[in-house]
Scaffold this active site. Structure first.
Site, PDB file in Angstrom:
ATOM      1  N   CYS A  28      -6.910  13.918   7.175  1.00 44.36           N
ATOM      2  CA  CYS A  28      -6.847  12.628   7.725  1.00 44.36           C
ATOM      3  C   CYS A  28      -8.178  12.118   7.947  1.00 44.36           C
ATOM      4  CB  CYS A  28      -5.774  12.275   8.922  1.00 44.36           C
ATOM      5  SG  CYS A  28      -5.885  10.833   9.361  1.00 44.36           S
TER       6      CYS A  28
ATOM      7  N   ARG B 112     -13.468   5.409  -1.615  1.00 43.34           N
ATOM      8  CA  ARG B 112     -13.422   5.471   0.041  1.00 43.34           C
ATOM      9  C   ARG B 112     -14.511   6.368   0.257  1.00 43.34           C
ATOM     10  NH1 ARG B 112      -8.386   8.267   3.457  1.00 43.34           N
ATOM     11  NH2 ARG B 112      -9.951   9.721   4.564  1.00 43.34           N
TER      12      ARG B 112
ATOM     13  N   ASP C 162      -1.050  15.961   5.816  1.00 41.79           N
ATOM     14  CA  ASP C 162      -1.818  15.119   5.062  1.00 41.79           C
ATOM     15  C   ASP C 162      -3.323  15.909   4.850  1.00 41.79           C
ATOM     16  OD1 ASP C 162      -3.077  13.309   3.486  1.00 41.79           O
ATOM     17  OD2 ASP C 162      -3.788  12.047   5.198  1.00 41.79           O
TER      18      ASP C 162
ATOM     19  N   GLU D 297     -11.609   9.310  -2.801  1.00 43.01           N
ATOM     20  CA  GLU D 297     -12.399   9.658  -1.623  1.00 43.01           C
ATOM     21  C   GLU D 297     -13.338  10.619  -1.910  1.00 43.01           C
ATOM     22  OE1 GLU D 297      -9.644  12.411   1.391  1.00 43.01           O
ATOM     23  OE2 GLU D 297      -8.993  10.497   0.592  1.00 43.01           O
TER      24      GLU D 297
ATOM     25  N   HIS E  99      -7.424   4.455  -4.584  1.00 41.72           N
ATOM     26  CA  HIS E  99      -8.702   4.956  -4.089  1.00 41.72           C
ATOM     27  C   HIS E  99      -8.978   6.209  -3.911  1.00 41.72           C
ATOM     28  CE1 HIS E  99      -7.084   6.001  -0.109  1.00 41.72           C
ATOM     29  NE2 HIS E  99      -6.364   4.849  -0.166  1.00 41.72           N
TER      30      HIS E  99
ATOM     31  N   ASN F 109      -9.022  -0.175   7.055  1.00 41.66           N
ATOM     32  CA  ASN F 109      -8.062   0.521   7.474  1.00 41.66           C
ATOM     33  C   ASN F 109      -7.714   0.599   8.925  1.00 41.66           C
ATOM     34  OD1 ASN F 109      -5.984   2.348   7.644  1.00 41.66           O
ATOM     35  ND2 ASN F 109      -7.296   4.366   7.464  1.00 41.66           N
TER      36      ASN F 109
ATOM     37  N   TYR G 150       0.920  -1.182  -0.162  1.00 39.87           N
ATOM     38  CA  TYR G 150      -0.011  -0.080   0.122  1.00 39.87           C
ATOM     39  C   TYR G 150       0.902   1.080  -0.007  1.00 39.87           C
ATOM     40  CZ  TYR G 150      -3.587   3.408   1.559  1.00 39.87           C
ATOM     41  OH  TYR G 150      -4.441   4.532   1.579  1.00 39.87           O
TER      42      TYR G 150
ATOM     43  N   GLU H 181     -14.080   4.178   5.577  1.00 43.38           N
ATOM     44  CA  GLU H 181     -12.993   4.872   6.622  1.00 43.38           C
ATOM     45  C   GLU H 181     -13.754   5.093   7.983  1.00 43.38           C
ATOM     46  OE1 GLU H 181     -10.325   5.029   7.553  1.00 43.38           O
ATOM     47  OE2 GLU H 181      -9.212   6.745   6.446  1.00 43.38           O
TER      48      GLU H 181
ATOM     49  N   ASP I  33      -6.202  10.306  -2.896  1.00 34.00           N
ATOM     50  CA  ASP I  33      -6.850  11.216  -2.212  1.00 34.00           C
ATOM     51  C   ASP I  33      -8.523  11.753  -2.901  1.00 34.00           C
ATOM     52  OD1 ASP I  33      -5.172  11.897  -0.387  1.00 34.00           O
ATOM     53  OD2 ASP I  33      -4.009  13.471  -1.498  1.00 34.00           O
TER      54      ASP I  33
ATOM     55  N   ASP J  11      -3.168   5.692  -2.678  1.00 32.38           N
ATOM     56  CA  ASP J  11      -3.918   6.663  -2.181  1.00 32.38           C
ATOM     57  C   ASP J  11      -3.964   7.969  -3.264  1.00 32.38           C
ATOM     58  OD1 ASP J  11      -5.556   8.559  -0.765  1.00 32.38           O
ATOM     59  OD2 ASP J  11      -4.211   8.450   0.976  1.00 32.38           O
TER      60      ASP J  11
END
Length: 300
Positions: free
Chosen positions: A126, A161, A62, A118, A116, A213, A48, A191, A91, A89
């Protein structure tokens, strides 16, 4: 040696098949290519690439400050060295739906097995912190449809996500997950679910694979792989675990070096030169070199 022995297409096909197997796939987060080699050697099923880790590696929080160029470059460097599939990721897709479409193709070109996307509002936060917001459902669906329409390799996995659980509760998260799957998501990443019961509810709500996660210091209970298998989770990520351990060791080592004036007390805790060379396959490079080039000088 050098690059993975497998093509990106082969790794994507293997990832698809593994997701369809119903078994649990474990994906520790790699903070650089060398740690990806260690993950591979340790026998895990995938790698990952965390947005939080990549941001931290650049000494940034982040909050959506990294660019597609930075993410694709680093993720591609990590994917290059391992025969395992790498999930990254992405975002919020780095912009509007058209940007999301380009993101998918850039990540395909970089050799990733999937990503992924989101449903947070930019600038994102985060997923285990308070104060985040999500876009309306139609906007979230447009992101996923754009991603699904843009991919050229049908085996590239698009994971949706959703951060709705922490804002509107489990029921809203289940409803959004169903809609995201209907929009074309191959996998759902809910999440900040609280516990095993909530993952079990998510498993029952959608027909596509789901991802858990297991990040430290977050809102989710740290569940064992046995529990995750029992409730039907397909993929588990440990996004920041290795970076946190590494930086903890760095911080402690600097304190010892400053206090003692020497690293002597730390040597026994270090990876040795031999262990590093073994992980890098140093001997394989030397052997290859002797087959194509001789260092012996010969006067012509």
């Amino acid at each position: 040696m050098l690059h993975s022995r497998l093509t990106a297409q082969a790794k994507r096909g293997a990832f698809r098949a593994a997701l369809a197997s119903g078994d649990l796939l474990r994906l520790p987060g790699a903070f650089n290519p060398l740690s990806a080699l260690a993950i591979t050697r340790a026998g895990f099923e995938g790698v990952y690439v965390s947005g939080a880790v990549l941001s931290a590696d650049l000494a940034l929080p982040d909050i959506g400050l990294t660019t597609l160029t930075e993410v694709s470059r680093r993720a591609g460097e990590i994917a290059r060295v391992t025969d395992l599939p790498a999930l990254v990721d992405a975002d919020t897709g780095f912009g509007e739906p058209l940007n999301t479409a380009r993101t998918i193709q850039v990540l395909e070109d970089a050799g990733l097995a999937g990503c992924h996307i989101e449903d947070q509002v930019n600038p994102k936060r985060c997923g285990h912190l308070d104060g985040k917001s999500v876009v309306p459902l139609p906007d979230a669906l447009r992101r996923i449809r754009a991603a699904a329409d843009a991919r050229r390799d049908p085996d590239f996995v698009i994971c949706a996500r959703t951060d709705v659980r922490a804002l509107e509760g489990l029921g809203a998260a289940l409803d959004r997950a169903r809609a995201l799957a209907d929009a074309g998501a191959d996998m759902i990443f809910p999440e900040a679910l609280a516990n095993a019961a909530e993952f079990e509810a998510m498993r029952k709500a959608v027909d596509v694979p789901i991802l858990a996660n297991m990040t430290e210091f977050g809102k989710s209970t740290l569940l064992t792989t046995e529990t995750l298998r029992d409730v039907g989770v397909n993929v588990v990520i440990y996004p920041v675990t290795l970076l946190r351990l590494a930086m903890g060791a760095v911080t402690e080592a600097l304190s010892v070096l400053a206090a003692d004036g020497t690293q002597a007390a730390l040597v026994e805790r270090m990876q040795t030169r031999g262990e590093l060379y073994d992980l890098l396959g140093y001997a394989d490079y030397a052997k290859f070199d002797t087959t194509v080039f001789s260092h012996a000088y010969r006067e012509q």
